[in-house]
Motif scaffolding. Structure first.
Motif, short mmCIF file in Angstrom:
data_model
loop_
_atom_site.label_atom_id
_atom_site.label_comp_id
_atom_site.label_asym_id
_atom_site.label_seq_id
_atom_site.Cartn_x
_atom_site.Cartn_y
_atom_site.Cartn_z
N GLN A 87 2.29 -16.28 25.52
CA GLN A 87 3.10 -15.51 25.04
C GLN A 87 3.85 -16.02 23.78
O GLN A 87 4.09 -15.43 22.78
N ALA A 88 4.27 -17.27 23.95
CA ALA A 88 5.27 -17.97 22.99
C ALA A 88 4.12 -18.68 22.09
O ALA A 88 4.72 -19.15 20.98
N ALA A 89 2.94 -18.66 22.30
CA ALA A 89 2.20 -19.67 21.22
C ALA A 89 2.04 -19.01 19.81
O ALA A 89 2.47 -20.06 18.96
N PRO A 90 2.24 -18.14 19.61
CA PRO A 90 2.13 -17.50 18.10
C PRO A 90 3.56 -17.59 17.46
O PRO A 90 3.52 -18.04 16.33
N ARG A 91 4.62 -17.62 18.49
CA ARG A 91 5.78 -17.57 18.06
C ARG A 91 6.12 -19.17 17.57
O ARG A 91 6.78 -19.53 16.76
N LEU A 92 5.60 -19.95 18.50
CA LEU A 92 5.50 -21.54 18.11
C LEU A 92 5.06 -21.74 16.89
O LEU A 92 5.48 -22.74 16.24
N VAL A 93 3.80 -21.31 16.43
CA VAL A 93 3.10 -21.55 15.07
C VAL A 93 4.10 -20.90 14.14
O VAL A 93 4.22 -21.69 13.12
N LEU A 94 4.57 -19.77 14.20
CA LEU A 94 5.51 -19.38 13.35
C LEU A 94 6.77 -20.32 13.07
O LEU A 94 7.32 -20.50 11.94
N ALA A 95 7.46 -20.91 14.25
CA ALA A 95 8.41 -21.57 14.07
C ALA A 95 8.13 -22.75 13.29
O ALA A 95 8.85 -23.51 12.71
N ILE A 96 7.03 -23.31 13.38
CA ILE A 96 6.31 -24.73 12.95
C ILE A 96 6.43 -24.35 11.41
O ILE A 96 6.86 -25.36 10.51
#
Length: 360
Positions: A87-96
């Protein structure tokens, strides 16, 4: 509020739970502050105006704040850590991506002196290259004119040499050391003296003519040189202005990568820390209360959907039964038969009237 939590639920939760979300919200807030500083500096290097940089920097900071708040608030605690990570993977990419965008302008500011040194070297190289490129437009013409000047000077020198030789000839003739070797100014001497005097006159005329031509050609060279300098002066401000955002980013890439990488890691840690905090934190009081509210709403909506479906099924069954009963009633049959007869009569009358009007 900055963490995107439901404040109504959070107010009724424990102090520890409130402190956890306050820490997450503080990280989101200060990330937005760093985004404002970074974007304002980057935009100032583009627009060179404080008010424009501050205005658009504020817009960018609000955008980053809203994105971070959305990212954190949409991560729901789950019983499975693997599902939470997916669930958090796409949000981690956006955060990077956000961390890269925020860190780069601050890297430009932190390494500003080193970047200026690189830009100075590049500007010097560009200045020399620009002068060389401009010179290629004028050098062939200047060299051609110089060769013509050298030819004119060579012509004078050759005539001067010829005249000097004639001078030596008639002097040695008078001294008796050459020629007839008779001492005195005889007929041969006079003849040689006349040749010298004629050559001297030609030499003077040649000098006058060629010097005038040389002066004209030197003026042409001066004009070309002046135009060349004017072009160099006109294009130099473009080179002096070679310190925009893209130029600084390229200059930064020529510096050692390790310091920039550590700064990027710092901002990456800041940007991803709210997400990581929610991932590693256990399911707390707030999460259970929120899940309870969401389950209650989900159950209520499911009940309403089932109720609507039952109402629809009942209504269909009733309508089917009612219409089946009506189909067997003689009164309904006779009434509908009468109306059908009237429609057929009206159609026959209308057709007869239209055909009659056509026949005339």
């Amino acid at each position: 509020m900055c963490s995107g939590a439901d404040t109504t639920i959070l107010k009724n939760s424990s102090i520890a739970e409130q402190n956890k979300f306050a820490g997450i919200g503080g990280t989101v807030f200060f990330t937005a502050v760093m985004a404002f500083i970074a974007s304002a500096y980057a935009l100032y290097t583009v627009f060179d105006n404080y008010y424009t940089a501050i205005f658009f920097g504020l817009i960018w900071a609000l955008l980053i704040f809203n994105l971070d708040r959305f990212i954190v608030s949409t991560i729901k605690k789950n019983d499975s850590k693997w599902k939470e990570f997916i669930q958090a993977a796409p949000r981690l990419v956006l955060a990077i991506i956000i961390a890269v965008v925020i860190s780069k302008p601050l890297e430009l500011k932190i390494f500003e002196k080193e970047i200026n040194q690189v830009l100075l070297t590049q500007k010097n190289d560009l200045t020399l290259a620009n002068k060389t490129q401009i010179a290629t437009q004028f050098t062939p013409e200047i060299e051609k004119i110089n060769s013509e000047i050298n030819a004119l000077k060579q012509e004078i020198e050759e005539k001067q040499t010829e005249t000097d030789n004639l001078y030596n000839t008639y002097i040695t003739e008078a001294e008796g050391t050459a020629g007839t070797k008779l001492l005195g100014k005889g007929p041969v001497y006079k003849e040689k003296r006349d040749k010298h005097d004629a050559s001297l006159t030609e030499l003077q005329q040649l000098k006058t003519t060629n010097n005038a031509k040389i002066l004209t050609k030197e003026n042409e060279i001066n004009q070309l040189t002046t135009i060349q300098k004017q072009q160099e002066t006109a294009t130099q401000p473009i080179i002096d202005g070679f310190d925009g955002l893209m130029a600084r980013v390229n200059a930064l890439q020529q510096l050692p990568w390790l310091p920039s990488f550590f700064i990027f890691l710092l901002f990456l840690a800041i940007e991803t820390s709210p997400i990581i905090a929610k991932l590693i934190s256990p399911k707390g009081e707030y999460d259970y209360k929120l899940q309870d509210i969401e389950n209650s709403v989900k159950t209520w909506i499911t009940q309403k959907e089932n109720q609507r479906k039952n109402v629809l099924d009942t209504d269909v069954a009733l309508n089917q039964t009612i219409y089946n009963d009506l189909a067997t009633e003689e009164e309904i049959y006779n009434y509908k038969k009468q109306k059908a007869r009237e429609i057929l009569q009206m159609q026959a009358d209308a057709f007869h009237k239209s055909q009659k009007s056509i026949i005339g």
